[in-house]
Design an enzyme around this catalytic site. Structure first.
Site, PDB file in Angstrom:
ATOM      1  N   LYS A  13       0.834  -1.220   0.000  1.00 20.39           N
ATOM      2  CA  LYS A  13       0.000   0.000   0.000  1.00 20.39           C
ATOM      3  C   LYS A  13       0.856   1.253   0.000  1.00 20.39           C
ATOM      4  O   LYS A  13       0.583   2.206  -0.726  1.00 20.39           O
ATOM      5  CB  LYS A  13      -0.862   0.084   1.270  1.00 20.39           C
ATOM      6  CG  LYS A  13      -1.988  -0.882   1.360  1.00 20.39           C
ATOM      7  CD  LYS A  13      -2.796  -0.631   2.635  1.00 20.39           C
ATOM      8  CE  LYS A  13      -1.983  -0.635   3.839  1.00 20.39           C
ATOM      9  NZ  LYS A  13      -1.989  -1.048   5.041  1.00 20.39           N
ATOM     10  N   ARG A  87     -10.163   1.012   9.512  1.00 27.61           N
ATOM     11  CA  ARG A  87      -9.722  -0.331   9.880  1.00 27.61           C
ATOM     12  C   ARG A  87     -10.863  -1.145  10.471  1.00 27.61           C
ATOM     13  O   ARG A  87     -10.705  -2.321  10.724  1.00 27.61           O
ATOM     14  CB  ARG A  87      -8.593  -0.241  10.884  1.00 27.61           C
ATOM     15  CG  ARG A  87      -7.204  -0.307  10.177  1.00 27.61           C
ATOM     16  CD  ARG A  87      -6.167  -0.204  11.220  1.00 27.61           C
ATOM     17  NE  ARG A  87      -4.906  -0.794  10.979  1.00 27.61           N
ATOM     18  CZ  ARG A  87      -3.848  -0.169  10.483  1.00 27.61           C
ATOM     19  NH1 ARG A  87      -3.947   1.062  10.012  1.00 27.61           N
ATOM     20  NH2 ARG A  87      -2.684  -0.766  10.410  1.00 27.61           N
ATOM     21  N   ARG A 126      11.813  -5.202   5.477  1.00 26.70           N
ATOM     22  CA  ARG A 126      11.325  -3.862   5.135  1.00 26.70           C
ATOM     23  C   ARG A 126      12.068  -2.739   5.867  1.00 26.70           C
ATOM     24  O   ARG A 126      12.332  -2.853   7.067  1.00 26.70           O
ATOM     25  CB  ARG A 126       9.853  -3.844   5.504  1.00 26.70           C
ATOM     26  CG  ARG A 126       9.143  -2.588   5.217  1.00 26.70           C
ATOM     27  CD  ARG A 126       7.710  -2.900   5.140  1.00 26.70           C
ATOM     28  NE  ARG A 126       7.031  -2.628   6.383  1.00 26.70           N
ATOM     29  CZ  ARG A 126       5.756  -2.311   6.449  1.00 26.70           C
ATOM     30  NH1 ARG A 126       5.037  -2.236   5.361  1.00 26.70           N
ATOM     31  NH2 ARG A 126       5.199  -2.077   7.602  1.00 26.70           N
ATOM     32  N   ARG A 159      11.146  -0.112  11.071  1.00 29.79           N
ATOM     33  CA  ARG A 159      10.126   0.333  12.024  1.00 29.79           C
ATOM     34  C   ARG A 159      10.151  -0.546  13.266  1.00 29.79           C
ATOM     35  O   ARG A 159      10.309  -1.755  13.155  1.00 29.79           O
ATOM     36  CB  ARG A 159       8.747   0.249  11.362  1.00 29.79           C
ATOM     37  CG  ARG A 159       8.423   1.478  10.568  1.00 29.79           C
ATOM     38  CD  ARG A 159       7.165   1.322   9.788  1.00 29.79           C
ATOM     39  NE  ARG A 159       6.059   0.760  10.545  1.00 29.79           N
ATOM     40  CZ  ARG A 159       4.809   0.716  10.089  1.00 29.79           C
ATOM     41  NH1 ARG A 159       4.524   1.227   8.920  1.00 29.79           N
ATOM     42  NH2 ARG A 159       3.858   0.183  10.804  1.00 29.79           N
ATOM     43  N   ARG A 170      -0.589  -7.547  14.149  1.00 27.42           N
ATOM     44  CA  ARG A 170      -1.075  -6.618  13.117  1.00 27.42           C
ATOM     45  C   ARG A 170      -1.753  -7.371  11.980  1.00 27.42           C
ATOM     46  O   ARG A 170      -2.778  -6.939  11.463  1.00 27.42           O
ATOM     47  CB  ARG A 170       0.080  -5.745  12.604  1.00 27.42           C
ATOM     48  CG  ARG A 170       0.574  -4.788  13.691  1.00 27.42           C
ATOM     49  CD  ARG A 170       1.884  -4.141  13.327  1.00 27.42           C
ATOM     50  NE  ARG A 170       1.759  -3.309  12.161  1.00 27.42           N
ATOM     51  CZ  ARG A 170       2.726  -3.171  11.253  1.00 27.42           C
ATOM     52  NH1 ARG A 170       3.864  -3.812  11.388  1.00 27.42           N
ATOM     53  NH2 ARG A 170       2.545  -2.383  10.224  1.00 27.42           N
TER      54      ARG A 170
HETATM   55  P1  AMP Z   1       0.203   1.269   9.986  1.00 30.70           P
HETATM   56  O1  AMP Z   1       1.365   2.164   9.725  1.00 30.70           O
HETATM   57  O2  AMP Z   1      -0.993   1.615   9.149  1.00 30.70           O
HETATM   58  O3  AMP Z   1       0.565  -0.201   9.884  1.00 30.70           O
HETATM   59  O4  AMP Z   1      -0.274   1.520  11.506  1.00 30.70           O
HETATM   60  C1  AMP Z   1       0.586   1.285  12.585  1.00 30.70           C
HETATM   61  C2  AMP Z   1      -0.220   1.089  13.874  1.00 30.70           C
HETATM   62  O5  AMP Z   1      -0.987   2.279  14.159  1.00 30.70           O
HETATM   63  C3  AMP Z   1      -1.246  -0.031  13.805  1.00 30.70           C
HETATM   64  O6  AMP Z   1      -0.672  -1.297  14.115  1.00 30.70           O
HETATM   65  C4  AMP Z   1      -2.262   0.415  14.848  1.00 30.70           C
HETATM   66  O7  AMP Z   1      -1.784   0.155  16.154  1.00 30.70           O
HETATM   67  C5  AMP Z   1      -2.263   1.940  14.677  1.00 30.70           C
HETATM   68  N1  AMP Z   1      -3.282   2.391  13.685  1.00 30.70           N
HETATM   69  C6  AMP Z   1      -3.067   2.908  12.438  1.00 30.70           C
HETATM   70  N2  AMP Z   1      -4.216   3.230  11.845  1.00 30.70           N
HETATM   71  C7  AMP Z   1      -5.195   2.897  12.711  1.00 30.70           C
HETATM   72  C8  AMP Z   1      -6.614   2.972  12.667  1.00 30.70           C
HETATM   73  N3  AMP Z   1      -7.262   3.420  11.577  1.00 30.70           N
HETATM   74  N4  AMP Z   1      -7.310   2.568  13.765  1.00 30.70           N
HETATM   75  C9  AMP Z   1      -6.678   2.096  14.867  1.00 30.70           C
HETATM   76  N5  AMP Z   1      -5.343   1.987  14.977  1.00 30.70           N
HETATM   77  C10 AMP Z   1      -4.599   2.380  13.908  1.00 30.70           C
END
Ligand code: AMP
Length: 211
Positions: A13, A87, A126, A159, A170
């Protein structure tokens, strides 16, 4: 006209969002990036969200919604590409209301279809740019110069949440809580399923041809 990318971590993505941003002028709104900024700045919201970033659990929708709404309002003149949001169902409904309030339209939702085993392979290689958030992969898409971003010369880092146990949470959270949104958007006739195993250029082609 806005777009949503629905997909598990490391499905590609972020890479596709960077391409759409550069070549089609979309604003890339990643709630993960918004949350990480708050955590790094140690704001009150950041302190509340720190645990979920560290464990891979979802943050409370009320807090994430607040961050999202503010960022949408700051970019109301642009086509927004939502990455990592919604989400779950309550967030999808909240997003509908925010988009409506802003007099805009959700044009298409892309679901990145990929097997969980492939995600583990990808994610452990990554690295991400500290400055512009572009994602590289040491095996499949390495930077030209080790540790340096090709685009902005920023520093490439792994990360903190790209480790196996957080990753498991996740991925599980995606398949349990987020994947059901596929049906929600399919019913509305705005869902496109992308074969996310394909090489980067072919994934881009699938997206562009559905726009
Ligand atoms: P990402 O970079 O999108 O993988 O997000 C990293 C972390 O942020 C996720 O594992 C969640 O803990 C939190 N997070 C990101 N977006 C959301 C969302 N829309 N709702 C809830 N938690 C989120």
């Amino acid at each position: 006209m806005h777009l949503i990318f629905l997909g598990p971590p490391a499905c590609g993505k972020g890479t596709q969002a960077a391409i759409l941003k550069k070549e089609h002028g979309y604003y890339h709104l990643s709630t993960g990036d918004l949350i990480r900024k708050e955590v790094t700045a140690e704001t009150e919201l950041g302190r509340k969200l720190k645990v979920c970033i560290e464990t891979g659990a979802l943050g409370a929708s009320e807090i994430v919604n607040e961050l999202l709404k503010k960022d949408v309002e700051n970019h109301r003149q642009m086509g927004i590409l939502f990455d990592g949001y919604p989400r779950k169902q309550d967030q999808a409904e909240f997003l509908d209301s925010v988009i409506k309030e802003n007099g805009s339209v959700l044009k298409r939702v892309f679901y990145f279809d990929i097997d969980a085993n492939e995600l583990y392979k990808r994610i452990l290689g990554r690295i991400t740019c500290n400055d512009c958030s572009i994602v590289y992969n040491l095996q499949t898409n390495p930077p030209k110069e080790e540790g340096i971003c090709d685009c902005c010369k920023g520093q490439l880092v792994r990360r903190n949440d790209d480790n196996e146990s957080v990753l498991k949470n996740r991925i599980q959270s995606f398949f349990e809580e987020t994947a059901p949104l596929k049906g929600f958007y399919q019913k509305r006739g705005i869902l496109t399923v992308i074969n996310a195993i394909a090489p980067v250029e072919l994934v881009t082609e699938q997206i562009i041809s559905a726009l």
